[in-house]
Design an enzyme around this catalytic site. Structure first.
Site, PDB file in Angstrom:
ATOM      1  N   TYR A 168       0.855  -1.186   0.000  1.00 14.56           N
ATOM      2  CA  TYR A 168       0.000   0.000   0.000  1.00 14.56           C
ATOM      3  C   TYR A 168       0.890   1.235   0.000  1.00 14.56           C
ATOM      4  O   TYR A 168       1.888   1.281   0.716  1.00 14.56           O
ATOM      5  CB  TYR A 168      -0.890   0.016   1.251  1.00 14.56           C
ATOM      6  CG  TYR A 168      -1.753   1.254   1.394  1.00 14.56           C
ATOM      7  CD1 TYR A 168      -2.851   1.463   0.562  1.00 14.56           C
ATOM      8  CD2 TYR A 168      -1.475   2.211   2.375  1.00 14.56           C
ATOM      9  CE1 TYR A 168      -3.651   2.589   0.702  1.00 14.56           C
ATOM     10  CE2 TYR A 168      -2.281   3.343   2.519  1.00 14.56           C
ATOM     11  CZ  TYR A 168      -3.368   3.522   1.681  1.00 14.56           C
ATOM     12  OH  TYR A 168      -4.161   4.644   1.821  1.00 14.56           O
ATOM     13  N   ASP A 263       9.292   2.906  -0.215  1.00  8.18           N
ATOM     14  CA  ASP A 263       8.261   3.599   0.539  1.00  8.18           C
ATOM     15  C   ASP A 263       8.438   3.201   2.001  1.00  8.18           C
ATOM     16  O   ASP A 263       8.028   2.119   2.417  1.00  8.18           O
ATOM     17  CB  ASP A 263       6.877   3.221   0.010  1.00  8.18           C
ATOM     18  CG  ASP A 263       5.757   3.905   0.797  1.00  8.18           C
ATOM     19  OD1 ASP A 263       6.064   4.645   1.759  1.00  8.18           O
ATOM     20  OD2 ASP A 263       4.576   3.695   0.452  1.00  8.18           O
ATOM     21  N   LYS A 291       4.242   8.930   8.929  1.00  6.16           N
ATOM     22  CA  LYS A 291       4.000   8.320  10.247  1.00  6.16           C
ATOM     23  C   LYS A 291       4.985   8.785  11.330  1.00  6.16           C
ATOM     24  O   LYS A 291       4.811   9.871  11.861  1.00  6.16           O
ATOM     25  CB  LYS A 291       3.903   6.798  10.109  1.00  6.16           C
ATOM     26  CG  LYS A 291       2.744   6.434   9.152  1.00  6.16           C
ATOM     27  CD  LYS A 291       2.265   5.019   9.174  1.00  6.16           C
ATOM     28  CE  LYS A 291       0.946   4.920   8.414  1.00  6.16           C
ATOM     29  NZ  LYS A 291       1.004   4.269   7.116  1.00  6.16           N
TER      30      LYS A 291
HETATM   31  C1  LIG Z   1       0.369   4.782   5.740  1.00 12.10           C
HETATM   32  C2  LIG Z   1       1.119   4.561   4.492  1.00 12.10           C
HETATM   33  C3  LIG Z   1       1.032   5.440   3.396  1.00 12.10           C
HETATM   34  C4  LIG Z   1       0.064   6.579   3.362  1.00 12.10           C
HETATM   35  O1  LIG Z   1       0.323   7.512   4.341  1.00 12.10           O
HETATM   36  P1  LIG Z   1      -0.854   8.530   4.776  1.00 12.10           P
HETATM   37  O2  LIG Z   1      -0.190   9.433   5.756  1.00 12.10           O
HETATM   38  O3  LIG Z   1      -1.936   7.683   5.354  1.00 12.10           O
HETATM   39  O4  LIG Z   1      -1.288   9.236   3.544  1.00 12.10           O
HETATM   40  C5  LIG Z   1       1.869   5.230   2.321  1.00 12.10           C
HETATM   41  N1  LIG Z   1       2.730   4.215   2.306  1.00 12.10           N
HETATM   42  C6  LIG Z   1       2.830   3.329   3.316  1.00 12.10           C
HETATM   43  C7  LIG Z   1       3.845   2.239   3.249  1.00 12.10           C
HETATM   44  C8  LIG Z   1       2.019   3.472   4.440  1.00 12.10           C
HETATM   45  O5  LIG Z   1       2.092   2.574   5.423  1.00 12.10           O
END
Ligand SMILES: *Cc1c(COP(=O)(O)O)cnc(C)c1O
Length: 459
Positions: A168, A263, A291
């Site tokens: 994701y 990511d 995060k």
């Molecule tokens: C949470 C997450 C996102 C999206 O971040 P948001 O702050 O919710 O937009 C993108 N990539 C990864 C790997 C994530 O865990």
């Protein structure tokens, strides 16, 4: 978060068989708030997975958090392993973050002009991270990834990206794409409203499959701008990849003039201060963060070499901007949190503690012959209700196993343990989880597993 996509559209209705011996906690106030919220928000929530579609009951409305604890509107207390989906690596309401934020907000909330706090957070990150030379702050993980993709396209002059099934990357159009019917195909949109033309630029392949990767590069020679992968895929279960596979991503992207994007919105500052890049010792071309970087405030970032970052506006032609980017209060929270992470043995202690916790649960389950595999990396853990030893690709997860999680989740809530409301979501241990609370949590988990397997056959 990935599976919340499916659940948001096809979630189960609440048919609640009676709870185990423990009996259900009172949820009157939460239920009242939820009824009200449904009048205001689609599904009563502002982010789909919060809606409890894949577990029993309705969402708990949270009143406050402190250390590793959460209290809901009905006064129930929980040991929290969701930790706001990862950001709270120091737990809730950490005094150092609270003090720094309070001090900063007394001077005003936003100026739309640079502040020295941005320098301070950037310096803290760049001086202690060998994998990026320059950084740009944004306000969410989604935004960070979206910008990283644009940078990769701007740099290579190519349009296509490769992503993996089970990863994701936020909700931008290019990444709301799931695998098509063939092994290596254009993706299909995983959300209404994403133009097919966008999905055609995203190739979705399985994780841990070198052949699919090689085929994708052979089929789309000189069209691939970037391969994007989660540092450790943690949004669809915990799909731990082998180092050799990650190295093969580095090799094939390099050989084909494509970029490699890590990511690290979850893994950044989680596995260690330098995240998955250091975990594998692989140099990606672009890294995204979110995060943890904001200490609980909305912050995201992307970083790369000076050469690549030169392309970003106003230096270069790749446009990216944000009214609240580098917001002083958010920067203050990030500085306070990341400063704590730099203290000696921070990660060693946290990761060891988590490993012991996961191992103890695994031993218990094994002794009882329960079909559950407790996966763990750093301070991330995940309960896989399966007897498979290795779970590396999305297809290794049996959707039927989520029924076990549903019962598990309810039994845990009834015993004061809060985990994410979906079996596809990982759990996080924070520095605020002390030995005493982890012991308590273990006992509650043992009892909950007993309940789960009381009715379901052990292997
Ligand atoms: C949470 C997450 C996102 C999206 O971040 P948001 O702050 O919710 O937009 C993108 N990539 C990864 C790997 C994530 O865990």
């Amino acid at each position: 978060m990935l599976n919340s996509l499916k659940k948001a559209f096809g979630g189960s209705d609440d048919t609640r068989p009676s709870a185990g011996k423990k009996g259900d906690i009172s949820r009157e106030k939460s239920a009242e708030f939820y009824e009200k919220a449904k009048n205001y928000f689609p599904g009563g929530v502002n982010s789909p997975v919060r809606a409890f579609k894949s577990v029993y009951g309705t969402p708990l409305f949270i009143e406050r958090g402190d250390g590793c604890f959460l209290w809901d509107a009905d006064g129930n207390q929980f040991i929290d392993f969701c930790c706001s989906w990862g950001p709270l690596i120091l737990g809730h309401n950490h005094p150092k973050i609270r003090e720094k934020v309070t001090k900063t907000l007394a001077k005003g909330l936003s100026f739309g002009a640079p502040t020295a706090l941005e320098n301070e957070l950037a310096e803290l990150i760049l001086k202690n991270n060998r994998y990026i030379e320059k950084i740009r702050f944004v306000s969410s993980g989604t935004e960070a990834v979206m910008s990283a993709i644009r940078l990769a396209r701007g740099y290579t002059g190519r349009d296509k990206i490769i992503k993996f099934e089970g990863c994701y990357h936020g909700h931008s159009d290019a990444l709301l794409v799931k695998a098509g019917s063939g092994l290596v195909t254009f993706g299909e949109t995983s959300s209404a409203g994403v133009p097919k033309a966008f999905a055609d630029e995203t190739i979705v392949i399985p994780l841990n499959d070198k052949t699919a990767l090689e085929t994708a590069f052979a089929n789309f020679k000189e069209q691939i701008a970037a391969v994007i992968i989660e540092g450790i895929p943690s949004n669809n279960g915990l799909l731990i990849q082998e180092s050799a596979y990650i190295q093969s991503l580095r090799d094939i992207t390099k050989a084909n003039g494509s970029l490699l994007i890590f990511d690290e919105v979850i893994t950044g500052f989680r596995l260690g201060f330098e995240g998955a890049a250091a975990h594998y010792d692989v140099q990606p071309d672009i890294i995204t963060y979110g995060k943890i970087i904001g200490g609980g405030m909305p912050v995201g970032a992307y970083g790369a070499s000076t050469e690549l970052m030169r392309l970003i506006s106003p230096d270069g032609g790749v446009y990216q901007a944000g009214t609240l980017s580098g917001n002083p209060v958010a920067m203050a929270a990030g500085i306070a949190q990341l400063t704590e992470l730099r203290t000696s043995n921070f990660y060693k202690n946290l990761n060891t503690k988590t490993e012991e916790f996961a191992d103890a649960i695994q031993r218990y389950a094994k002794a009882k012959n329960y079909r559950v595999n407790v996966l763990n990396v750093g301070s991330i853990f995940w309960f896989a209700f399966t007897d498979k030893a290795h779970i590396r690709a999305a297809s290794d997860i049996d959707p039927a196993s989520m029924e076990y999680y549903k019962t598990f989740h309810r039994e845990l809530l009834n015993r004061g343990i809060y985990l994410g409301p979906s079996g596809y979501e990982v759990g996080f241990v924070s520095a605020a989880h002390s030995k005493i609370e982890l012991e308590k949590a273990k006992r509650a988990i043992f009892e909950s597993l007993d309940e789960v397997f009381r009715h379901k056959p052990a292997v």
